[in-house]
Enzyme design. Structure first.
Site: not given
Length: 560
Positions: A139-140, A225
Site C-alpha cells: 500500500g505504499g 510493494s
C-alpha cells in the site's frame, strides 16, 4: 492453551487492499471474494500484557486485533506510542483492530490514529518452536493493513507449519512527518514512526511468540510493494536488528529513501498549506485527523524507492509526500545505497519481482491505449522519459532480445523491470558483493489469462498477484466444489501448483535460511558470475543471467 466451549459461527473475511505509490499517484485494489469461515472453538493464550482469546478454524489458531503498543493519538501524535498497560481477565482477539488513518476499508474497523494491533495465525499455541513469518503489508506508505484477505496467513500456518504475524502501523503523514528540525528531541525519529511501530511489533513477537508456538530466535521479515520497501528499511535499522534473522523483499526494492532535507521541505510545505507557521508547529497537533488525511491526499506520494539521476549520480528529490526518512538516527542510511547494510551482513535475503508488474497499473489507471500502439507509438511514449538516443537503444535491445514481441509486450517488459526489477537486481548485486549471508534472486512468472479490462491483453504476472500465491491462498476447492476464478490469478487449475511452489520456497527459507522445494532444483545463491535467478511458475527453474541483454543495456545507460 485453554480450550473453551465449542461453538460454530460464520464470519466474513475482509476484502484485500493492495497498492503502491508510484510516479506521484496511489494505486490500490480490492480483491478476493468473501468466504464463510467456520470457527470450531475458542482458545486462550497468555501474553506479557494479559490473556487473549482467539479461535480455532480448520487446524489453525487465529488471534486478531492484539494490541502491541499503546496510544498514538493526542499527545502521542508523531511521537513514540504510550506504554501499553496490562489488562486483567481475558481480552477478546476475535476481530481485526483498527487500521491506520486512511479511507475506510471494507469489512474492517473504522481507521484510527490508535492502530497498533497485530494478527497471529499458528497451528497451535504450544511449545513447538516454529519459524515466524512477520509480514509487512503493501500500500505504499499510505494505505493497507495486516487484515487484508489476500494475505490471510491461515493456509501458510496450516500447510507449512509456520507462525504468521502481521501488524497495523501508522501510515502517511501520521507515520512519516519529519518534525526533527523544528519540534525538538521529544519528536526525534518522527519521520520514521511507521517503521518504529513495526519494530515495536517485532519486539512484541520476541517477547510473546513462544506462547503461540513460534520461535523468537527464528523470525523472517517479508513484504510486498510498499511492504518490500519497509522491509528494506528494517534491514538497515539498528533498532530492528535484534528481532529478525532473515528477510524477503518482494516487488518493492527500497534501495534509497527520502533525505532529511527533502523531508523538512515537505513538512514546511504541509504547514504552509495548513496556514501554520513553523514557529507554531504545535498547532498541527490540534488539527483533526480527517483534515490531515484530506490534506495528505492533495500532496504527491512517495515511491517505494528513489531513483538516481543518471548523469549526476544524485538521488531524485520529490517535493511533497510522506515516507521513510534517512534521518541519521532511526534510519541511519539508505537501505541499499551505496552498498548493502553491514548491520545485516549475516542475515540471508530473498529479493525479486513479477514479470509483468505494469499490467496491474494499467488496470488501475484504465490504460487501454498502451495496448494498441505500434513501434512508432512506443518510441513516442518512451522518448520524453529517456531521450531520443537512449529510447532508440532501449527499443532496439528489446526487439533483438524478443524478436516475436509486439510493441505492447515490450512496453510492459520495460515498464515492469524499471519499476521493480532493476532495483531488485541492484540489491542482489550489492548483497552478493558483501560476501556475507547469501542472497537469492527470483522472478515470478505464472501467467494469468485474465484480460486487462477494455483490451484483449492478458494480465500475465501483474504487480500484487504474488500475494495470494505466496500465502498459498490459491488452493483447490474442498468437497468437490467448483473452483472460483482468482481475481488476478485467473481460472486455470495450474495456478494451484504455482502457489504451492511459491509458498514452499518461502516457508523453507523461513525455516532454514535457504529457499527450497521438493519439486525445485537447487537454488544457488546469487553471484556476480552466473547471476542465477529462480523463475517461479508451475515449474521451478533456475535461469542464469536472466534478461542478460536487457540488463546490460540498462546498465550501459546508467539505470542500474
Amino acid at each position: 492453551m485453554n480450550t473453551l466451549k465449542r461453538r460454530q459461527f460464520l464470519s466474513q473475511l475482509s476484502l484485500a487492499a493492495v497498492g503502491t505509490a508510484l510516479s506521484g499517484k496511489l494505486y490500490a485494489s480490492s480483491f478476493l471474494d468473501s468466504k464463510p469461515l467456520i470457527v470450531e472453538e475458542f482458545v486462550q493464550t497468555e501474553t506479557t500484557y494479559g490473556k487473549v482469546k482467539g479461535y480455532r478454524s480448520e487446524g489453525v489458531n487465529i488471534f486478531k486485533g492484539i494490541p502491541y503498543a499503546g496510544k498514538t493519538s493526542g499527545n502521542n501524535r508523531f511521537r513514540r506510542p504510550a506504554k501499553l498497560e496490562p489488562w486483567t481477565g481475558v481480552r477478546d482477539a476475535l476481530h481485526l483492530g483498527a487500521p491506520a488513518i486512511q479511507a475506510p476499508r471494507r469489512n474492517e474497523p473504522e481507521p484510527s490514529e490508535d492502530c497498533l494491533f497485530l494478527n497471529v495465525w499458528t497451528p497451535a499455541s504450544d511449545n513447538k518452536k516454529r519459524p515466524v513469518m512477520f509480514y509487512n503489508h503493501g500500500g505504499g506508505f499510505v494505505i493497507g493493513s495486516g487484515g487484508s484477505a489476500g494475505q490471510d496467513g491461515a493456509n501458510l500456518a496450516r500447510n507449512f507449519d509456520v507462525v504468521v504475524v502481521e501488524t497495523n502501523h501508522r501510515l502517511g503523514l501520521f507515520g512519516f512527518l519529519y518534525l526533527d528540525e523544528i519540534a525538538g528531541p521529544d519528536y526525534a525519529g518522527s519521520g520514521n514512526m511507521g517503521l518504529l511501530d513495526i519494530i515495536d511489533g517485532l519486539k512484541w513477537v520476541h517477547e510473546n511468540i513462544a506462547q503461540f508456538g513460534g520461535n523468537p530466535d527464528n523470525v523472517m521479515i517479508w513484504g510486498e510493494s510498499g511492504g518490500g520497501a519497509k522491509t528494506s528499511c528494517l534491514y538497515a535499522m539498528p533498532a530492528a536488528a535484534p528481532y529478525f534473522n532473515k528477510a524477503s523483499i518482494e516487488s518493492g526494492p527500497g534501495v534509497r529513501m527520502m533525505d532529511k532535507e527533502t523531508a523538512h521541505e515537505n513538512t514546511l510545505q504541509l504547514l504552509k498549506q495548513l496556514n501554520i507557521s513553523a514557529n507554531n508547529w504545535q498547532k498541527i497537533l490540534e488539527v483533526p485527523a480527517a483534515d490531515l488525511l484530506s490534506m495528505q491526499a492533495k500532496l504527491p506520494f512517495v515511491p517505494p524507492f528513489l531513483e538516481k539521476n543518471k548523469t549526476q549520480g544524485m538521488m531524485r528529490r520529490n517535493a511533497g509526500g510522506f515516507g521513510p526518512v534517512v534521518d541519521g538516527k532511526a534510519l541511519p542510511r539508505h537501505p541499499f545505497d551505496p552498498d548493502a547494510p553491514a548491520i545485516s551482513r549475516n542475515k540471508p535475503l530473498l529479493v525479486g519481482w513479477n514479470e509483468d508488474e505494469y499490467t496491474f497499473f494499467a488496470w488501475e489507471r484504465k490504460d487501454t491505449e498502451s495496448f494498441k500502439m505500434d513501434f512508432d507509438g512506443l518510441y513516442q511514449k518512451l522518448e520524453p522519459q529517456y531521450g531520443p538516443a537512449d529510447t532508440k537503444k532501449i527499443i532496439e535491445t528489446y526487439r533483438k532480445a524478443r524478436p516475436n514481441a509486439t510493441a505492447p509486450d515490450i512496453f510492459v517488459a520495460i515498464s515492469s523491470i524499471t519499476m521493480m526489477g532493476l532495483g531488485s537486481i541492484d540489491i542482489a548485486e550489492k548483497k552478493a558483493r558483501q560476501n556475507g549471508a547469501p542472497v537469492y534472486l527470483y522472478n515470478f512468472g505464472y501467467k494469468s489469462e485474465n484480460k486487462i479490462p477494455g483490451t484483449d491483453y492478458a494480465m500475465g504476472t501483474p504487480h500484487a498477484m504474488d500475494i495470494s500465491f505466496k500465502f498459498n491462498n490459491e488452493v483447490p476447492p474442498k468437497n468437490g466444489e467448483p473452483a472460483k476464478p482468482s481475481f488476478f490469478g485467473g481460472n486455470r487449475p495450474e495456478r494451484f501448483t504455482a502457489s504451492h511452489n511459491f509458498a514452499e520456497l518461502w516457508t523453507t527459507f523461513a525455516r532454514t535460511g535457504k529457499p527450497a522445494a521438493q519439486s525445485a532444483p537447487v537454488w544457488p545463491a546469487y553471484n556476480l558470475k552466473n547471476r542465477p535467478t529462480m523463475r517461479i511458475d508451475t515449474k521451478l527453474e533456475v535461469v542464469n543471467n536472466q534478461f542478460k541483454e536487457e540488463v546490460e543495456m540498462w546498465r550501459s545507460i546508467g539505470r542500474i
